[in-house]
Structure formats: C-alpha cells, structure tokens
Design a protein around this motif. Structure first.
Motif, PDB file in Angstrom:
ATOM      1  N   THR A 143       8.899 -13.725   8.913  1.00  0.00           N
ATOM      2  CA  THR A 143       8.397 -13.142  10.163  1.00  0.00           C
ATOM      3  C   THR A 143       8.855 -13.928  11.386  1.00  0.00           C
ATOM      4  O   THR A 143       9.384 -13.350  12.333  1.00  0.00           O
ATOM      5  CB  THR A 143       6.861 -13.041  10.157  1.00  0.00           C
ATOM      6  N   ASN A 171      -4.880  -7.145  10.359  1.00  0.00           N
ATOM      7  CA  ASN A 171      -3.485  -6.712  10.193  1.00  0.00           C
ATOM      8  C   ASN A 171      -3.075  -5.743  11.302  1.00  0.00           C
ATOM      9  O   ASN A 171      -1.964  -5.830  11.824  1.00  0.00           O
ATOM     10  CB  ASN A 171      -3.283  -6.056   8.823  1.00  0.00           C
ATOM     11  N   LEU A 181       8.828  -4.374  10.648  1.00  0.00           N
ATOM     12  CA  LEU A 181       8.895  -3.908   9.256  1.00  0.00           C
ATOM     13  C   LEU A 181       8.403  -4.969   8.278  1.00  0.00           C
ATOM     14  O   LEU A 181       7.635  -4.665   7.357  1.00  0.00           O
ATOM     15  CB  LEU A 181      10.315  -3.472   8.903  1.00  0.00           C
ATOM     16  N   ASN A 182       8.848  -6.213   8.451  1.00  0.00           N
ATOM     17  CA  ASN A 182       8.410  -7.279   7.552  1.00  0.00           C
ATOM     18  C   ASN A 182       6.900  -7.473   7.615  1.00  0.00           C
ATOM     19  O   ASN A 182       6.240  -7.628   6.588  1.00  0.00           O
ATOM     20  CB  ASN A 182       9.124  -8.593   7.870  1.00  0.00           C
ATOM     21  N   THR A 183       6.354  -7.443   8.810  1.00  0.00           N
ATOM     22  CA  THR A 183       4.916  -7.608   8.967  1.00  0.00           C
ATOM     23  C   THR A 183       4.165  -6.427   8.365  1.00  0.00           C
ATOM     24  O   THR A 183       3.140  -6.614   7.696  1.00  0.00           O
ATOM     25  CB  THR A 183       4.551  -7.778  10.454  1.00  0.00           C
ATOM     26  N   LEU A 184       4.664  -5.242   8.585  1.00  0.00           N
ATOM     27  CA  LEU A 184       4.029  -4.048   8.013  1.00  0.00           C
ATOM     28  C   LEU A 184       4.034  -4.109   6.480  1.00  0.00           C
ATOM     29  O   LEU A 184       3.018  -3.827   5.836  1.00  0.00           O
ATOM     30  CB  LEU A 184       4.743  -2.790   8.514  1.00  0.00           C
ATOM     31  N   ILE A 185       5.150  -4.485   5.900  1.00  0.00           N
ATOM     32  CA  ILE A 185       5.244  -4.606   4.436  1.00  0.00           C
ATOM     33  C   ILE A 185       4.277  -5.672   3.929  1.00  0.00           C
ATOM     34  O   ILE A 185       3.561  -5.458   2.943  1.00  0.00           O
ATOM     35  CB  ILE A 185       6.699  -4.911   4.006  1.00  0.00           C
ATOM     36  N   LEU A 186       4.230  -6.814   4.604  1.00  0.00           N
ATOM     37  CA  LEU A 186       3.298  -7.881   4.207  1.00  0.00           C
ATOM     38  C   LEU A 186       1.847  -7.424   4.340  1.00  0.00           C
ATOM     39  O   LEU A 186       1.013  -7.740   3.483  1.00  0.00           O
ATOM     40  CB  LEU A 186       3.531  -9.134   5.042  1.00  0.00           C
ATOM     41  N   ILE A 241       0.718  -4.355   4.081  1.00  0.00           N
ATOM     42  CA  ILE A 241       0.459  -3.429   2.978  1.00  0.00           C
ATOM     43  C   ILE A 241       0.260  -4.193   1.665  1.00  0.00           C
ATOM     44  O   ILE A 241      -0.658  -3.892   0.888  1.00  0.00           O
ATOM     45  CB  ILE A 241       1.600  -2.381   2.860  1.00  0.00           C
ATOM     46  N   ILE A 242       1.092  -5.200   1.441  1.00  0.00           N
ATOM     47  CA  ILE A 242       0.933  -6.027   0.234  1.00  0.00           C
ATOM     48  C   ILE A 242      -0.421  -6.720   0.240  1.00  0.00           C
ATOM     49  O   ILE A 242      -1.128  -6.735  -0.778  1.00  0.00           O
ATOM     50  CB  ILE A 242       2.087  -7.054   0.123  1.00  0.00           C
ATOM     51  N   SER A 243      -0.797  -7.286   1.383  1.00  0.00           N
ATOM     52  CA  SER A 243      -2.080  -7.997   1.448  1.00  0.00           C
ATOM     53  C   SER A 243      -3.251  -7.057   1.183  1.00  0.00           C
ATOM     54  O   SER A 243      -4.210  -7.429   0.511  1.00  0.00           O
ATOM     55  CB  SER A 243      -2.256  -8.701   2.796  1.00  0.00           C
ATOM     56  N   SER A 255      -3.060  -4.206  -0.550  1.00  0.00           N
ATOM     57  CA  SER A 255      -2.956  -3.748  -1.937  1.00  0.00           C
ATOM     58  C   SER A 255      -3.514  -4.780  -2.915  1.00  0.00           C
ATOM     59  O   SER A 255      -4.089  -4.421  -3.942  1.00  0.00           O
ATOM     60  CB  SER A 255      -1.499  -3.463  -2.302  1.00  0.00           C
TER      61      SER A 255
END
Length: 188
Positions: free
Chosen positions: A66, A110, A145-150, A152-154, A156
């Motif tokens: 990030t 988030n 994008l990286n923050t959004l993916i992270l 979503i992972i957090s 999930s």
C-alpha cells in the motif's frame, strides 16, 4: 556499505558500457534493495523474539503493497525509518490486542480508509517526487485496488483469525500517515 555498493554499481556500469545516469540508477536501486531488505530482516528477527512474528509479517506485507502507492509519512534516514516502523508495528499489534472491533466496526474502518485513499492518494514525497501524471494516476489506482482487496480479505477472514484485524488496523494507520507532517502548513 555505501562504498561497496558504489564500487559494485561502477563495475556493472563499466562492464555494460552504461552512462553515468544509468550507473546512478543502479546504485540507487541497489541501496534501496539492500537497506529495505536489511530493515525487514531485523524487524522480522525482532518480532520473532517477542512472539509476534505472524502479526509483523502481515503488517509488513500490507505496508509493502500500500505505502509505495498511496504515499505518506517518510523518515529522512534508514535508522529513523527502522525505529518508526518498529514503533508502528508495535502500536498496531497493541491495537489488535486491546481494542475489540466488531465485524461492522471493521467494515466502517475499512470504508473510511478506502474513502481517504480515494480522495487523497497518492501523497507525493518531496524527496522523491512523481511528476508524470500517468504515474500519479497509476499509483492512485493501484493504491485503491490493493487496499480494497486487503479490506475484502480482512472482512472475509474476520471471524477466522486475529490477523484480519491486523490488516484493518494497518490500513487505517497507513491512511492516517497519508496526512503527512509536511502536507499542510497553516499560517497563523
């Protein structure tokens, strides 16, 4: 160490018939790789011995994918950076241990982080300014994008592991440090 790097870069430049600018790029790249690798290794060893290796690894991973794209606070020496990073990792671990956030609290944190990155990133470091508009747009998009993916992972993994909360807090702290000490200068 700098002399060794300089000699090594000089040898590469001479062998490949590179220009002086190319030699300087090689030297700069080697310095960054060696300093960052050394810093990360020391952090890993330090947090291994205090019992927080997995948390430190997650924090370093989140910061690595990030911070280069969203920008923010930078120290002016490798030692100061090491100390600041160590303190930040410790603070994030303490937040995870001491502050119980719910799933919906995580969604809100988030969301705030993504909103801040969307509206503010990238913060340009005056010591390494990006001047090309296409690079600024690219970094901003990658940061979002990286923050959004992270995020979503957090979300999930929220009920499966404490490391999900490590991701949430690391992203939030990264966003807080986008509001750099040098960014705003108020006139009194």
């Amino acid at each position: 160490m700098e002399n060794i790097i300089s000699v090594f870069a000089e040898n590469i430049a001479v062998y490949n018939n590179y220009s002086n600018d190319q030699k300087e790029e090689i030297e700069y790249t080697l310095k960054i790789i060696i300093y960052e690798t050394t810093k990360i290794l020391f952090l890993i060893i330090m947090f291994y011995f205090v019992g927080y290796l997995s948390e430190a690894l997650v924090i370093l991973f989140v910061m690595s994918i990030t911070k280069p794209f969203i920008g923010g606070y930078h120290e002016d020496s490798q030692i100061k950076c090491f100390i600041a990073t160590s303190i930040l990792i410790f603070i994030i671990i303490q937040f995870v241990k001491e502050i119980n956030i719910t799933f919906w609290g995580s969604v809100l944190l988030n969301s705030i982080s993504i909103f801040a990155i969307y509206n503010k990133a990238p913060i340009i470091n005056e010591k390494m300014p990006i001047t090309k508009e296409n690079l600024i747009r690219r970094n901003r998009l990658i940061g979002i994008l990286n923050t959004l993916i992270l995020a979503i992972i957090s979300l999930s993994l929220f009920n499966l592991t404490q490391l999900a909360k490590v991701i949430v807090w690391t992203i939030l702290i990264q966003c807080i440090f986008m509001f750099n000490k040098n960014e705003y200068k108020f006139k009194i």
